[in-house]
Design an enzyme around this catalytic site. Structure first.
Site, PDB file in Angstrom:
ATOM      1  CG  ASP A  71       3.178   1.158   7.275  1.00  0.00           C
ATOM      2  OD1 ASP A  71       3.969   1.024   6.342  1.00  0.00           O
ATOM      3  OD2 ASP A  71       2.809   0.242   7.845  1.00  0.00           O
ATOM      4  CE  LYS A 111      -2.781  -2.392   3.347  1.00  0.00           C
ATOM      5  NZ  LYS A 111      -3.194  -2.454   4.861  1.00  0.00           N
ATOM      6  N   GLY A 112       2.067   1.096   0.246  1.00  0.00           N
ATOM      7  CA  GLY A 112       2.899   2.261   0.622  1.00  0.00           C
ATOM      8  C   GLY A 112       3.003   3.327  -0.328  1.00  0.00           C
ATOM      9  CG  ASP A 169      14.870  -1.069   3.651  1.00  0.00           C
ATOM     10  OD1 ASP A 169      15.627  -0.428   4.009  1.00  0.00           O
ATOM     11  OD2 ASP A 169      14.233  -1.927   4.514  1.00  0.00           O
ATOM     12  CG  PHE A 227      10.963   2.973  10.586  1.00  0.00           C
ATOM     13  CD1 PHE A 227      11.264   1.940   9.747  1.00  0.00           C
ATOM     14  CD2 PHE A 227       9.828   3.418  10.478  1.00  0.00           C
ATOM     15  CE1 PHE A 227      10.267   1.153   9.164  1.00  0.00           C
ATOM     16  CE2 PHE A 227       8.626   2.777   9.965  1.00  0.00           C
ATOM     17  CZ  PHE A 227       8.807   1.719   9.386  1.00  0.00           C
ATOM     18  NE  ARG A 273      -0.341   2.060   4.947  1.00  0.00           N
ATOM     19  CZ  ARG A 273       0.784   1.277   4.548  1.00  0.00           C
ATOM     20  NH1 ARG A 273       1.853   1.638   3.845  1.00  0.00           N
ATOM     21  NH2 ARG A 273       0.741   0.280   4.906  1.00  0.00           N
ATOM     22  CD  GLU A 317       8.071  -0.749  -3.923  1.00  0.00           C
ATOM     23  OE1 GLU A 317       7.513   0.000  -2.916  1.00  0.00           O
ATOM     24  OE2 GLU A 317       8.177  -1.948  -3.752  1.00  0.00           O
ATOM     25  CG  ASP A 318       6.680   2.257  -0.421  1.00  0.00           C
ATOM     26  OD1 ASP A 318       7.727   1.461  -0.714  1.00  0.00           O
ATOM     27  OD2 ASP A 318       6.355   2.082   0.966  1.00  0.00           O
ATOM     28  CE  LYS A 358      15.260   3.575   5.606  1.00  0.00           C
ATOM     29  NZ  LYS A 358      14.664   2.822   6.526  1.00  0.00           N
TER      30      LYS A 358
HETATM   31  P1  IMP Z   1      12.550  -4.556   0.820  1.00  0.00           P
HETATM   32  O1  IMP Z   1      13.276  -3.474   0.081  1.00  0.00           O
HETATM   33  O2  IMP Z   1      12.382  -5.741   0.326  1.00  0.00           O
HETATM   34  O3  IMP Z   1      13.413  -4.444   2.041  1.00  0.00           O
HETATM   35  O4  IMP Z   1      11.255  -3.824   1.402  1.00  0.00           O
HETATM   36  C1  IMP Z   1      10.986  -2.449   1.254  1.00  0.00           C
HETATM   37  C2  IMP Z   1       9.607  -2.290   2.061  1.00  0.00           C
HETATM   38  O5  IMP Z   1       9.853  -2.176   3.409  1.00  0.00           O
HETATM   39  C3  IMP Z   1       8.806  -0.749   1.492  1.00  0.00           C
HETATM   40  O6  IMP Z   1       8.086  -0.930   0.468  1.00  0.00           O
HETATM   41  C4  IMP Z   1       8.211  -0.554   2.772  1.00  0.00           C
HETATM   42  O7  IMP Z   1       6.902  -0.933   3.140  1.00  0.00           O
HETATM   43  C5  IMP Z   1       8.949  -1.073   3.813  1.00  0.00           C
HETATM   44  N1  IMP Z   1       9.990   0.015   4.598  1.00  0.00           N
HETATM   45  C6  IMP Z   1      11.277  -0.019   4.526  1.00  0.00           C
HETATM   46  N2  IMP Z   1      11.838   1.074   4.947  1.00  0.00           N
HETATM   47  C7  IMP Z   1      11.018   1.874   5.555  1.00  0.00           C
HETATM   48  C8  IMP Z   1      10.943   2.872   6.307  1.00  0.00           C
HETATM   49  O8  IMP Z   1      11.953   3.675   6.781  1.00  0.00           O
HETATM   50  N3  IMP Z   1       9.810   3.354   6.651  1.00  0.00           N
HETATM   51  C9  IMP Z   1       8.664   2.644   6.228  1.00  0.00           C
HETATM   52  N4  IMP Z   1       8.599   1.432   5.639  1.00  0.00           N
HETATM   53  C10 IMP Z   1       9.761   1.017   5.241  1.00  0.00           C
HETATM   54 MG    MG Z   2       5.120  -0.989   4.737  1.00  0.00          MG
END
Ligand code: IMP
Ligand code: MG
Length: 184
Positions: free
Chosen positions: A163, A47-48, A107, A156, A169, A103-104, A135
């Site tokens: 969220d 949802k982000g 990470d 964070f 959000r 994407e939001d 990040k």
């Molecule tokens: P990854 O890249 O597979 O580790 O997952 C990324 C997801 O982790 C994002 O779409 C967010 O939902 C969540 N996420 C990672 N860092 C943050 C943050 O700083 N704040 C909020 N959600 C985060």
């Molecule tokens: Mg999330």
């Protein structure tokens, strides 16, 4: 517990609404230039990214369609394993489509790197990634975004769609969450 006033849980504002607007306008202009004459489909992973998606699509001055996916990544604890399960799939057939994943935040990159493998098997014409935030310090998977709104430090962040435990959000700016909120 969350404060009645969400702003009280924010340690620091990283991007104001005005700064976000400029970032999104800039991304929209670049995408408009790059995708002229193509068959652009914007795909948001819920949802982000909904808030970013809603603004970005209006900053793109081209005919395009939008679609949504829901995925869950298996894994113990807070780290995603990189094994994704599709909960809600796309409506669109991807053959010949120029797919732009919206994407939001990128990470560890594990979720997106396995999702891209699945989507590429459906024979789109191209697949690119547009992420509002990056990040890079946290990256574990070999993946990078083609369009990045802003890089953020390893803290964070919440707001503008992001969220903590489904809350924050709807904060219109991007802030760093006070650590005491998630350590309580
Ligand atoms: P990854 O890249 O597979 O580790 O997952 C990324 C997801 O982790 C994002 O779409 C967010 O939902 C969540 N996420 C990672 N860092 C943050 C943050 O700083 N704040 C909020 N959600 C985060
Ligand atoms: Mg999330």
């Amino acid at each position: 517990m969350f404060s009645e006033n969400m702003n009280d849980d924010v340690k620091e504002v990283l991007l104001t609404e005005e700064q976000i607007h400029e970032i999104v306008e800039g991304l929209g202009k670049k995408i408009t230039e790059d995708y002229r004459g193509k068959n652009l489909v914007l795909v948001s992973v819920l949802k982000g990214s909904v808030v970013f998606m809603a603004d970005l699509m209006r900053a793109i001055d081209l005919p395009c369609s939008i679609d949504f996916m829901v995925v869950s990544s298996y894994g113990a604890g807070t780290e995603s394993s990189g094994v994704v399960k599709i909960i809600k799939d796309l409506d669109a057939d991807l053959r010949g489509v120029d797919l732009l994943i919206v994407e939001d935040i990128l990470d560890t990159g594990r979720t997106l790197s396995s999702l891209i493998k699945i989507l590429k098997m459906r024979n789109p014409n191209s697949v690119k990634i547009c992420t509002f935030l990056d990040k890079p310090e946290r990256r574990l998977a070999d993946i990078s975004a083609d369009y990045v709104g802003a890089c953020v430090p390893d803290e964070f962040v919440v707001g503008y769609g992001l969220d903590y435990d489904e809350i924050y959000r709807n904060i219109p700016y991007l802030g760093v969450l006070k650590p005491e909120v998630y350590s309580k």
